[in-house]
Design a protein around this motif. Structure first.
Motif: not given
Ligand SMILES: [Zn+2]
Ligand SMILES: [Zn+2]
Length: 136
Positions: A11-14, A54-57, A66-68, A76-77
């Motif tokens: 997972x990458x982001x800009x 992204x896997x979301x809990x 959000x996590x890998x 992410x939150x």
């Protein structure tokens, strides 16, 4: 533009645009999920591009995390409002960012201390967590 990724790189982001100062959250959910406290900046949702899965809990009725799914890195939150929080440790580099305050300090762990000179709130603090002007 800032860039970031999880530990394994799946997972990458800009992101572009103003970044909120990093806020440390000491609530029990952040502690249990991260293994320590969370430190996160945030951007407007439309200012971030995420590549990879992204896997979301769903950690509460008001938020998901959000996590890998491969390496488990928390990234992410996603709470309420127009911003998406980005866990600061996932940034490749962000030399202009600094910790701007601490929230939910009433719930902090017993094994560490918070800088007494830093802004603090015992619980939620909309002033600190709302998007504020970039430090850029
Ligand atoms: Zn990963
Ligand atoms: Zn928290």
């Amino acid at each position: 533009m800032i860039r970031g990724s999880c530990l394994c790189g799946a997972v990458t982001y800009t992101a572009t645009g103003p970044l909120r100062p990093v806020i440390a959250c000491h609530c029990s959910q952040c502690r249990k999920s991260s293994g320590h406290h969370v430190a996160a900046t945030s951007v407007r949702r439309d200012a971030i591009q995420i590549q990879g899965e992204v896997t979301w809990y769903t950690s509460s009725s008001a938020a998901k995390r959000g996590f890998c799914g491969t390496c488990g890195a928390q990234l992410f939150f996603d709470g309420q409002g127009e911003n998406l929080s980005i866990f600061a440790g996932s940034l490749d580099e962000a030399p202009e960012l600094a910790i701007g305050g601490h929230i939910f300090t009433d719930d902090k762990g017993d094994y560490y201390q918070i800088d007494p000179d830093a802004p603090q709130s015992g619980g939620y603090d909309p002033e600190m967590t709302t998007m504020v002007a970039s430090t850029r």
